[in-house]
Design a protein around this motif. Structure first.
Motif, PDB file in Angstrom:
ATOM      1  N   GLY A 121     -43.662 -16.155 -24.812  1.00 43.25           N
ATOM      2  CA  GLY A 121     -44.145 -15.925 -23.454  1.00 43.25           C
ATOM      3  C   GLY A 121     -43.220 -16.367 -22.342  1.00 43.25           C
ATOM      4  N   SER A 122     -42.006 -16.794 -22.695  1.00 44.82           N
ATOM      5  CA  SER A 122     -41.100 -17.307 -21.669  1.00 44.82           C
ATOM      6  C   SER A 122     -40.243 -16.225 -21.010  1.00 44.82           C
ATOM      7  CB  SER A 122     -40.177 -18.379 -22.266  1.00 44.82           C
ATOM      8  OG  SER A 122     -39.353 -17.803 -23.272  1.00 44.82           O
ATOM      9  N   ALA A 151     -44.263  -4.269 -13.355  1.00 42.69           N
ATOM     10  CA  ALA A 151     -45.346  -4.932 -14.084  1.00 42.69           C
ATOM     11  C   ALA A 151     -44.878  -5.583 -15.374  1.00 42.69           C
ATOM     12  CB  ALA A 151     -46.460  -3.929 -14.394  1.00 42.69           C
ATOM     13  N   ALA A 152     -43.682  -5.196 -15.860  1.00 40.43           N
ATOM     14  CA  ALA A 152     -43.126  -5.788 -17.081  1.00 40.43           C
ATOM     15  C   ALA A 152     -41.908  -6.646 -16.755  1.00 40.43           C
ATOM     16  CB  ALA A 152     -42.743  -4.698 -18.075  1.00 40.43           C
ATOM     17  N   GLY A 153     -41.730  -6.940 -15.461  1.00 41.92           N
ATOM     18  CA  GLY A 153     -40.584  -7.723 -15.009  1.00 41.92           C
ATOM     19  C   GLY A 153     -40.960  -9.142 -14.618  1.00 41.92           C
ATOM     20  N   TYR A 154     -40.455  -9.566 -13.464  1.00 40.11           N
ATOM     21  CA  TYR A 154     -40.665 -10.950 -13.024  1.00 40.11           C
ATOM     22  C   TYR A 154     -42.011 -11.105 -12.315  1.00 40.11           C
ATOM     23  CZ  TYR A 154     -35.809 -11.873 -14.228  1.00 40.11           C
ATOM     24  OH  TYR A 154     -34.624 -12.028 -14.907  1.00 40.11           O
ATOM     25  N   VAL A 155     -43.099 -10.957 -13.085  1.00 44.31           N
ATOM     26  CA  VAL A 155     -44.434 -11.123 -12.516  1.00 44.31           C
ATOM     27  C   VAL A 155     -44.700 -12.594 -12.204  1.00 44.31           C
ATOM     28  CG1 VAL A 155     -45.398  -9.053 -13.563  1.00 44.31           C
ATOM     29  CG2 VAL A 155     -45.421 -11.196 -14.854  1.00 44.31           C
ATOM     30  N   GLU A 156     -43.937 -13.468 -12.833  1.00 48.92           N
ATOM     31  CA  GLU A 156     -43.930 -14.895 -12.509  1.00 48.92           C
ATOM     32  C   GLU A 156     -42.483 -15.302 -12.292  1.00 48.92           C
ATOM     33  OE1 GLU A 156     -45.941 -17.336 -15.351  1.00 48.92           O
ATOM     34  OE2 GLU A 156     -47.631 -15.945 -15.534  1.00 48.92           O
ATOM     35  N   ALA A 157     -42.250 -16.055 -11.223  1.00 51.75           N
ATOM     36  CA  ALA A 157     -40.877 -16.401 -10.833  1.00 51.75           C
ATOM     37  C   ALA A 157     -40.137 -17.214 -11.882  1.00 51.75           C
ATOM     38  CB  ALA A 157     -40.892 -17.161  -9.512  1.00 51.75           C
ATOM     39  N   SER A 158     -40.869 -17.910 -12.750  1.00 48.06           N
ATOM     40  CA  SER A 158     -40.240 -18.804 -13.733  1.00 48.06           C
ATOM     41  C   SER A 158     -39.807 -18.097 -15.011  1.00 48.06           C
ATOM     42  CB  SER A 158     -41.210 -19.932 -14.097  1.00 48.06           C
ATOM     43  OG  SER A 158     -42.401 -19.397 -14.670  1.00 48.06           O
ATOM     44  N   LEU A 159     -40.140 -16.816 -15.170  1.00 43.26           N
ATOM     45  CA  LEU A 159     -39.837 -16.120 -16.416  1.00 43.26           C
ATOM     46  C   LEU A 159     -38.335 -15.955 -16.622  1.00 43.26           C
ATOM     47  CD1 LEU A 159     -42.604 -13.349 -16.434  1.00 43.26           C
ATOM     48  CD2 LEU A 159     -42.447 -15.340 -17.944  1.00 43.26           C
ATOM     49  N   ALA A 160     -37.932 -15.953 -17.876  1.00 39.36           N
ATOM     50  CA  ALA A 160     -36.530 -15.766 -18.241  1.00 39.36           C
ATOM     51  C   ALA A 160     -36.251 -14.266 -18.400  1.00 39.36           C
ATOM     52  CB  ALA A 160     -36.241 -16.500 -19.549  1.00 39.36           C
ATOM     53  N   PRO A 161     -34.981 -13.909 -18.260  1.00 42.74           N
ATOM     54  CA  PRO A 161     -33.818 -14.759 -17.974  1.00 42.74           C
ATOM     55  C   PRO A 161     -33.705 -15.079 -16.489  1.00 42.74           C
ATOM     56  CG  PRO A 161     -33.111 -12.483 -18.240  1.00 42.74           C
ATOM     57  CD  PRO A 161     -34.572 -12.498 -18.539  1.00 42.74           C
TER      58      PRO A 161
END
Length: 200
Positions: free
Chosen positions: A132-133, A158-168
């Motif tokens: 989930g990271s 919708a499959a991208g940076y939906v949360e700012a902390s997601l990698a990479p």
């Protein structure tokens, strides 16, 4: 007095005309932007169709490409085959990537340090698939890939940076600001899988 009224009338008319022209320009610009975005979404594109690809990348645009659509809506093209074990959920992988906006504007690359605002150190990224990271589009993209394989993908918002902390997470303020400012746009990724279950 009539001269003053006439002057005011001309001024008001000129102002309305100017305002109308501005609205037409803005409307034309908006329609143009929508048309470009629509063409990218409805016609899965090779890199060459996505504007300027003269900036650093992992591969040159290919001809006679085949496109594949993943459950998240991510569309990808295989640009180089790999070999060995295929990546699966639970595996630790290392990889390089190049990130661009949907118009081809270069944002970041792990390999090409000191290009524009790029603060990359040339080191690959590491991730564990399925924890989930990572952004969903890339997590789906890596599953089934082999070491040495390269893919180019259009990842929907919708499959991208939906949360700012997601990698990479790109290094440097400039690339991160680009992601934050254009979060409603699809993103173009080129990825190269280096190792499956490789040590950090």
């Amino acid at each position: 007095s009539s001269s003053h009224s006439s002057s005011m009338g001309r001024s008001s008319s000129s102002s309305r005309s100017s305002s109308s022209r501005r609205r037409k320009v803005l409307l034309g610009s908006t329609i143009s932007s929508i048309t470009v975005a629509h063409s990218i979404w409805t016609r899965p594109v090779r890199a060459a169709d996505a504007s300027d690809w003269t900036s650093p990348g992992l591969a040159k645009p290919t001809s006679n490409a085949r496109y594949f659509k993943l459950p998240s809506g991510t569309v990808y093209e295989e640009i180089a085959e790999g070999s060995g074990e295929r990546a699966a959920p639970g595996d630790t992988i290392s990889y390089h990537y190049v990130l661009r906006r949907s118009n081809g504007y270069f944002v970041y690359s792990t390999q090409d340090a000191y290009v524009g605002d790029n603060d990359a150190d040339g080191e690959p990224e590491f991730a564990t698939l399925g924890d989930g990271s990572m952004i969903q589009g890339l997590e789906e993209l890596f599953v089934g890939m082999q070491a040495g394989e390269k893919r180019r993908a259009l990842v929907p918002p919708a499959a991208g940076y939906v949360e700012a902390s997601l990698a990479p997470q790109p290094q440097g303020f400039g690339p991160r600001r680009q992601i934050a400012a254009h979060g409603s746009e699809p993103l173009l990724f080129e990825v190269e899988l280096l190792r499956v279950n490789g040590a950090r």
